[in-house]
Motif scaffolding. Structure first.
Motif, PDB file in Angstrom:
ATOM      1  N   UNK A 147      -6.742  -6.464  15.726  1.00 31.72           N
ATOM      2  CA  UNK A 147      -5.651  -7.427  15.591  1.00 31.72           C
ATOM      3  C   UNK A 147      -5.732  -8.090  14.236  1.00 31.72           C
ATOM      4  N   UNK A 148      -4.604  -8.651  13.841  1.00 31.48           N
ATOM      5  CA  UNK A 148      -4.631  -9.458  12.628  1.00 31.48           C
ATOM      6  C   UNK A 148      -5.285 -10.785  12.941  1.00 31.48           C
ATOM      7  N   UNK A 149      -6.188 -11.176  12.058  1.00 32.63           N
ATOM      8  CA  UNK A 149      -6.856 -12.458  12.241  1.00 32.63           C
ATOM      9  C   UNK A 149      -6.825 -13.223  10.932  1.00 32.63           C
ATOM     10  N   UNK A 150      -6.794 -14.524  11.071  1.00 34.74           N
ATOM     11  CA  UNK A 150      -6.802 -15.367   9.891  1.00 34.74           C
ATOM     12  C   UNK A 150      -8.206 -15.389   9.300  1.00 34.74           C
ATOM     13  N   UNK A 151      -8.278 -15.255   7.980  1.00 35.77           N
ATOM     14  CA  UNK A 151      -9.573 -15.359   7.321  1.00 35.77           C
ATOM     15  C   UNK A 151     -10.019 -16.819   7.338  1.00 35.77           C
ATOM     16  N   UNK A 152     -11.178 -17.059   7.936  1.00 38.13           N
ATOM     17  CA  UNK A 152     -11.745 -18.404   7.927  1.00 38.13           C
ATOM     18  C   UNK A 152     -13.168 -18.316   7.396  1.00 38.13           C
ATOM     19  N   UNK A 153     -13.321 -18.451   6.106  1.00 33.84           N
ATOM     20  CA  UNK A 153     -14.644 -18.274   5.505  1.00 33.84           C
ATOM     21  C   UNK A 153     -15.671 -19.229   6.104  1.00 33.84           C
ATOM     22  N   UNK A 154     -16.882 -18.739   6.224  1.00 29.83           N
ATOM     23  CA  UNK A 154     -17.966 -19.558   6.767  1.00 29.83           C
ATOM     24  C   UNK A 154     -18.211 -20.755   5.850  1.00 29.83           C
ATOM     25  N   UNK A 155     -18.278 -20.483   4.552  1.00 26.44           N
ATOM     26  CA  UNK A 155     -18.348 -21.571   3.575  1.00 26.44           C
ATOM     27  C   UNK A 155     -16.931 -21.807   3.111  1.00 26.44           C
TER      28      UNK A 155
END
Length: 465
Positions: A12-20
């Motif tokens: 699925x498409x997911x929003x990129x949510x960087x750890x930092x």
RNA sequence: GGCGGCUUAGCCAAGUGGUAAGGCGGAGGUCUGCAAAACCUCUAUUCUCCGGUUCGAGUCCGGAAGCCGCCUCCA
């Protein structure tokens, strides 16, 4: 706006949510340096280039790691055939790889770790896996026991029961507990010659999958944001990486898995084994520029198979010419009266460009925005309704998207005195209405890849793309 | 056999259920010594096929056909 990407793990498409928050850590599977890479290989690196450049465009700091596999069956075999050391052999292809990506304007990653320089870390990981009961040893070979890792198959969605035993599972695979177990460490045998490491595990060399687990975690941490590669890496390579890494750390490995589709030739995947490949050098010998190849590789969505033809590279070169001509012609334009429309066009393009790429790197839509913009601004220019201030802002907008696309000529391709002299000579001929002579000069330069254009503000030249 | 993907104009290629972007190529025109570039006009009544749902389907559902990839060291 947030970047959404298709995660192979969830499909699925997911929003990129960087750890930092503001920093993206990504691992990109790199080349095995046993030969010149073909342009199918570069298709994947081009997709990764688009990703990293767009991340930077959006203001993220990017830490990208790309491994160089410089020890495997092929590099060992070929170096021995040539009677040179493994290092001497792989050095040549490492060098060629960097030359190629520079010509293709694929931006350099932050780290290019080589497998041979991380053997001790790999040995440590194997020891950890053995300690945890996930790996076992048979006659000096170490294998990962996939039956001990419950999540095995979660990336590729493959049910182990459905696996058809591969033809390559042969006598040299020794006594694995399960046919699907994979090698972490290979005990030395005579085919390896002087390629071996003396370690706590004995004399031998690392398996392929292990290096990516070790080197990604060393440079990016035990859990990082993005892991990429070609679709052919989904199984078994990336599946195995997950098993090793998560088995060793007990933590999630990578949050987003992205895979690029293959470059196709005559309906088949471009591959060394099918002998249907072209290297960048070969394409360039046919008269195409590396940047035209860049355009061709970049301009199709990464999850779409891309059929390679020379017609396609030629079409790419023509599209590129429109883009570059726009920039050059606008640079030379002397502003007219503003119609007030330019700002709207600039805004529309910049918004559309980012919105399109936010949508799983929809490059086709992004390029359509750029070409719409080119037409809109060219129209204003043709009607003399573009002020100098607007002209500069339009140029800045193109330069901005070009930080991602990187199609514009480099400055070092600058003025050549010899060409200027010939243009001068041709101007004299034209003045005397000696068009035969004038056309001859133009034709001669064209043979050398220099195109002349007569414009109201004098004759201009450009290189053929 | 298992798993996944694809099929839109001459070619390439986008497309949240609301009436087919963009590029290349081609035709005509303006401009030009001729070109080139640029601009203008044209170039898919229709999205592989067959059903279905819907006021409305390229898009959703079912089926068929064709093509591609992975199934143990391939990007």
């Amino acid at each position: 706006m947030a970047l959404r990407l298709t995660n192979t793990m969830t499909r699925k498409q997911e929003e990129l949510k960087p750890i930092d928050d503001n920093r993206v850590r990504m691992y990109t599977c790199g080349p095995t340096v046993h030969d010149f890479a073909h342009i199918g290989n570069y298709r994947t690196y081009m997709f990764e280039d688009l990703l990293r450049r767009f991340l930077k465009y959006k203001g993220y700091e990017v830490i990208q790691v790309m491994n160089l596999t410089d020890v495997d069956d092929k590099t060992i075999r070929k170096s021995r055939e040539q009677g040179i050391t493994l290092d001497e052999y792989t050095e040549k292809y490492k060098k060629a790889f960097f030359e190629d990506i520079d010509m293709l304007r694929i931006e350099r990653a932050e780290h290019y770790p080589a497998a041979t320089e991380h053997v001790s870390e790999m040995v440590e990981m194997i020891k950890t896996l053995v300690k945890k009961g996930l790996a076992y040893e048979v006659e000096g070979n170490y294998y990962f026991s996939i039956s001990k890792f419950n999540d095995y198959g979660k990336l590729s969605h493959i049910d182990l029961e459905g696996l058809k035993p591969g033809a390559r599972v042969a006598a040299d695979e020794y006594e694995k507990e399960s046919i699907s177990d994979f090698a972490l460490w290979k005990a030395w045998d005579e085919n390896d010659g002087d390629v071996y490491w003396e370690t706590d595990l004995g004399k031998g060399r690392p398996g392929w999958h292990l290096e990516c687990s070790v080197m990604s975690m060393k440079y990016l941490g035990e859990t990082f944001d993005i892991h990429t590669g070609g679709v052919d890496n989904i199984f078994p390579h990336h599946e195995n990486e997950i098993a090793q890494s998560e088995g060793a750390t007990g933590k999630p490995f990578a949050n987003l898995w992205l895979h690029s589709e293959h470059l196709i030739v005559d309906g088949r995947k471009m591959a060394k084994s099918l002998n249907n490949f072209y290297t960048l050098r070969e394409v360039m010998e046919k008269g195409f520029s590396a940047v035209a190849v860049r355009y061709a590789l970049l301009s199709t969505h990464y999850r779409q198979q891309l059929n390679f033809t020379f017609e396609r590279i030629a079409a790419a070169a023509n599209a590129l010419e429109r883009y570059i001509d726009f920039y050059n012609n606008l640079s030379d334009y002397k502003g007219g009266q503003s119609s007030g429309k330019a700002e709207k066009y600039i805004e529309k393009m910049l918004t559309g460009f980012e919105t399109s790429l936010d949508d799983d790197l929809n490059i086709s839509a992004a390029l359509a925005e750029v070409f719409d913009f080119i037409r809109d601004i060219n129209r204003l220019k043709a009607e003399n309704k573009l002020s100098d201030d607007e002209r500069i802002r339009a140029l800045d907008a193109l330069k901005k998207v070009d930080t991602v696309l990187d199609f514009l000529p480099r400055d070092d391709e600058g003025i050549d005195a010899e060409i200027e002299a010939l243009i001068q000579k041709r101007a004299e001929a034209k003045k005397q209405r000696n068009f035969t002579e004038a056309d001859k000069i133009r034709d001669d330069l064209l043979q050398k890849g220099i195109i002349l254009e007569d414009t109201p503000s004098g004759t201009k030249w450009k290189r053929k793309i």
